[in-house]
Design a protein around this motif. Sequence first.
Motif, PDB file in Angstrom:
ATOM      1  N   VAL A  94      47.158  35.727  46.422  1.00 23.54           N
ATOM      2  CA  VAL A  94      45.970  36.584  46.355  1.00 23.54           C
ATOM      3  C   VAL A  94      44.733  35.855  46.885  1.00 23.54           C
ATOM      4  CG1 VAL A  94      46.783  38.176  44.593  1.00 23.54           C
ATOM      5  CG2 VAL A  94      45.709  36.027  43.890  1.00 23.54           C
ATOM      6  N   VAL A  95      44.708  34.515  46.783  1.00 23.55           N
ATOM      7  CA  VAL A  95      43.601  33.778  47.402  1.00 23.55           C
ATOM      8  C   VAL A  95      43.656  33.955  48.922  1.00 23.55           C
ATOM      9  CG1 VAL A  95      42.533  31.523  47.752  1.00 23.55           C
ATOM     10  CG2 VAL A  95      43.508  32.101  45.517  1.00 23.55           C
ATOM     11  N   ALA A  96      44.859  33.825  49.485  1.00 24.45           N
ATOM     12  CA  ALA A  96      45.024  34.023  50.926  1.00 24.45           C
ATOM     13  C   ALA A  96      44.677  35.453  51.330  1.00 24.45           C
ATOM     14  CB  ALA A  96      46.461  33.691  51.329  1.00 24.45           C
ATOM     15  N   TYR A  97      45.112  36.409  50.543  1.00 23.82           N
ATOM     16  CA  TYR A  97      44.844  37.824  50.823  1.00 23.82           C
ATOM     17  C   TYR A  97      43.353  38.115  50.818  1.00 23.82           C
ATOM     18  CZ  TYR A  97      44.434  42.829  49.582  1.00 23.82           C
ATOM     19  OH  TYR A  97      44.082  44.156  49.513  1.00 23.82           O
ATOM     20  N   GLU A  98      42.642  37.628  49.807  1.00 25.24           N
ATOM     21  CA  GLU A  98      41.209  37.887  49.728  1.00 25.24           C
ATOM     22  C   GLU A  98      40.457  37.158  50.836  1.00 25.24           C
ATOM     23  OE1 GLU A  98      39.688  40.112  48.204  1.00 25.24           O
ATOM     24  OE2 GLU A  98      41.223  40.787  46.807  1.00 25.24           O
ATOM     25  N   ALA A  99      40.934  35.985  51.230  1.00 28.37           N
ATOM     26  CA  ALA A  99      40.309  35.294  52.355  1.00 28.37           C
ATOM     27  C   ALA A  99      40.484  36.096  53.638  1.00 28.37           C
ATOM     28  CB  ALA A  99      40.903  33.899  52.514  1.00 28.37           C
ATOM     29  N   ALA A 100      41.672  36.660  53.844  1.00 25.26           N
ATOM     30  CA  ALA A 100      41.912  37.487  55.025  1.00 25.26           C
ATOM     31  C   ALA A 100      41.006  38.718  55.020  1.00 25.26           C
ATOM     32  CB  ALA A 100      43.380  37.908  55.070  1.00 25.26           C
ATOM     33  N   ARG A 101      40.825  39.330  53.859  1.00 26.43           N
ATOM     34  CA  ARG A 101      39.948  40.499  53.750  1.00 26.43           C
ATOM     35  C   ARG A 101      38.497  40.120  54.040  1.00 26.43           C
ATOM     36  NH1 ARG A 101      40.303  43.425  48.262  1.00 26.43           N
ATOM     37  NH2 ARG A 101      39.741  45.285  49.444  1.00 26.43           N
ATOM     38  N   ALA A 102      38.059  38.969  53.511  1.00 28.06           N
ATOM     39  CA  ALA A 102      36.675  38.540  53.712  1.00 28.06           C
ATOM     40  C   ALA A 102      36.396  38.262  55.190  1.00 28.06           C
ATOM     41  CB  ALA A 102      36.390  37.295  52.873  1.00 28.06           C
ATOM     42  N   LEU A 103      37.341  37.642  55.869  1.00 24.71           N
ATOM     43  CA  LEU A 103      37.165  37.365  57.293  1.00 24.71           C
ATOM     44  C   LEU A 103      37.100  38.673  58.080  1.00 24.71           C
ATOM     45  CD1 LEU A 103      39.601  34.352  57.504  1.00 24.71           C
ATOM     46  CD2 LEU A 103      37.166  34.270  58.107  1.00 24.71           C
ATOM     47  N   ARG A 104      37.924  39.627  57.708  1.00 26.01           N
ATOM     48  CA  ARG A 104      37.909  40.933  58.389  1.00 26.01           C
ATOM     49  C   ARG A 104      36.561  41.629  58.196  1.00 26.01           C
ATOM     50  NH1 ARG A 104      41.906  45.084  59.749  1.00 26.01           N
ATOM     51  NH2 ARG A 104      40.972  47.136  59.525  1.00 26.01           N
ATOM     52  N   ARG A 105      36.038  41.593  56.958  1.00 22.99           N
ATOM     53  CA  ARG A 105      34.744  42.229  56.685  1.00 22.99           C
ATOM     54  C   ARG A 105      33.619  41.580  57.483  1.00 22.99           C
ATOM     55  NH1 ARG A 105      36.630  42.035  51.293  1.00 22.99           N
ATOM     56  NH2 ARG A 105      35.348  40.192  50.891  1.00 22.99           N
ATOM     57  N   ALA A 106      33.728  40.266  57.689  1.00 24.27           N
ATOM     58  CA  ALA A 106      32.678  39.536  58.401  1.00 24.27           C
ATOM     59  C   ALA A 106      32.802  39.641  59.910  1.00 24.27           C
ATOM     60  CB  ALA A 106      32.715  38.061  57.980  1.00 24.27           C
ATOM     61  N   GLY A 107      33.851  40.291  60.385  1.00 21.76           N
ATOM     62  CA  GLY A 107      34.032  40.440  61.827  1.00 21.76           C
ATOM     63  C   GLY A 107      34.680  39.250  62.494  1.00 21.76           C
ATOM     64  N   ASP A 108      35.225  38.320  61.714  1.00 26.04           N
ATOM     65  CA  ASP A 108      35.932  37.169  62.283  1.00 26.04           C
ATOM     66  C   ASP A 108      37.337  37.583  62.712  1.00 26.04           C
ATOM     67  OD1 ASP A 108      34.217  34.635  61.670  1.00 26.04           O
ATOM     68  OD2 ASP A 108      34.176  35.788  59.809  1.00 26.04           O
ATOM     69  N   PRO A 109      37.943  36.840  63.644  1.00 27.95           N
ATOM     70  CA  PRO A 109      39.342  37.100  63.963  1.00 27.95           C
ATOM     71  C   PRO A 109      40.204  36.890  62.721  1.00 27.95           C
ATOM     72  CG  PRO A 109      38.339  35.676  65.619  1.00 27.95           C
ATOM     73  CD  PRO A 109      37.364  35.774  64.487  1.00 27.95           C
ATOM     74  N   GLY A 110      41.006  37.869  62.403  1.00 31.70           N
ATOM     75  CA  GLY A 110      41.858  37.776  61.222  1.00 31.70           C
ATOM     76  C   GLY A 110      43.138  37.023  61.499  1.00 31.70           C
ATOM     77  N   PRO A 111      43.949  36.790  60.468  1.00 30.27           N
ATOM     78  CA  PRO A 111      45.212  36.086  60.672  1.00 30.27           C
ATOM     79  C   PRO A 111      46.203  36.928  61.460  1.00 30.27           C
ATOM     80  CG  PRO A 111      45.061  36.916  58.425  1.00 30.27           C
ATOM     81  CD  PRO A 111      43.723  37.149  59.054  1.00 30.27           C
ATOM     82  N   GLU A 112      47.073  36.237  62.188  1.00 31.72           N
ATOM     83  CA  GLU A 112      48.148  36.913  62.910  1.00 31.72           C
ATOM     84  C   GLU A 112      49.154  37.522  61.940  1.00 31.72           C
ATOM     85  OE1 GLU A 112      48.346  37.160  66.313  1.00 31.72           O
ATOM     86  OE2 GLU A 112      46.343  36.268  66.299  1.00 31.72           O
TER      87      GLU A 112
END
Length: 250
Positions: A94-112
């Motif tokens: 869930v830490v990884a999941y929330e980090a992926a969500r936060a990056l997506r919200r910020a407009g950063d390239p998300g994980p593959e």
Amino acid sequence: MSGSWVSPTPSGADARLRIFCFAHAGGGSAFFRPWREQTPTGIEVVPVVLPGRESRMREQPHRRMTPLVSELVAGLRPHLDRPYAFFGHSLGSVVAYEAARALRRAGDPGPEALLVSGRRAPHMPSRLSPVSGLAEKDFLAEMVRLGGTPAEVAGKPEVIRLFLPFLRADFELNETYRPAPGPLLSCPVHAFCGDRDPLAAPQEVGGWREVTSGNFRLRVFPGDHFYLKDSKEVLEALWSSLAPALSPPG
């Protein structure tokens, strides 16, 4: 001044894909170090180090998800200079999941890809009673029962003083976590679990299909909550899941 969010790794200058690895409650980068010797060409294993453990022992561990993820994303950004994936086991999922969500919200390239292991889907409530507030003796007994803390370690006061604060914090982090509303991920999600895991039954792990609009796959292996430890079969499945991300565009 906070320490590094990633464990020092051998030079990954030639790696086409980084996989950031998030450990279970009470775990750290050491859990993933053996993977480096079994990593296919093109992949760099990068264990994530959270505050309160290992090289960051003097820092206060986080007990709530939102501030942890905010700091984590800022700490990871300098390392996101090439395609990457996230892997998390148990709490690390869930830490990884929330980090992926936060990056997506910020407009950063998300994980593959997001790879999750040994953890029920974020929207599913726990079947277990909270343990983070138990008295020390009862808390340690529960840790031994769950399999993450050897009984011989739990009986050594000098060791307990080192890991008990961040272990309790990790369990409180997990017990208080609730996913906030937001859009689905779009990357593939691969879920893994043991068929005898007392914390995450296969049907609960299968609920991760609800977090993405992309592809989803569930793999079930023999074993308990730590089914993946020393398992070549699990590692082969992990690397296979990342194969599409290593393929040249088109």
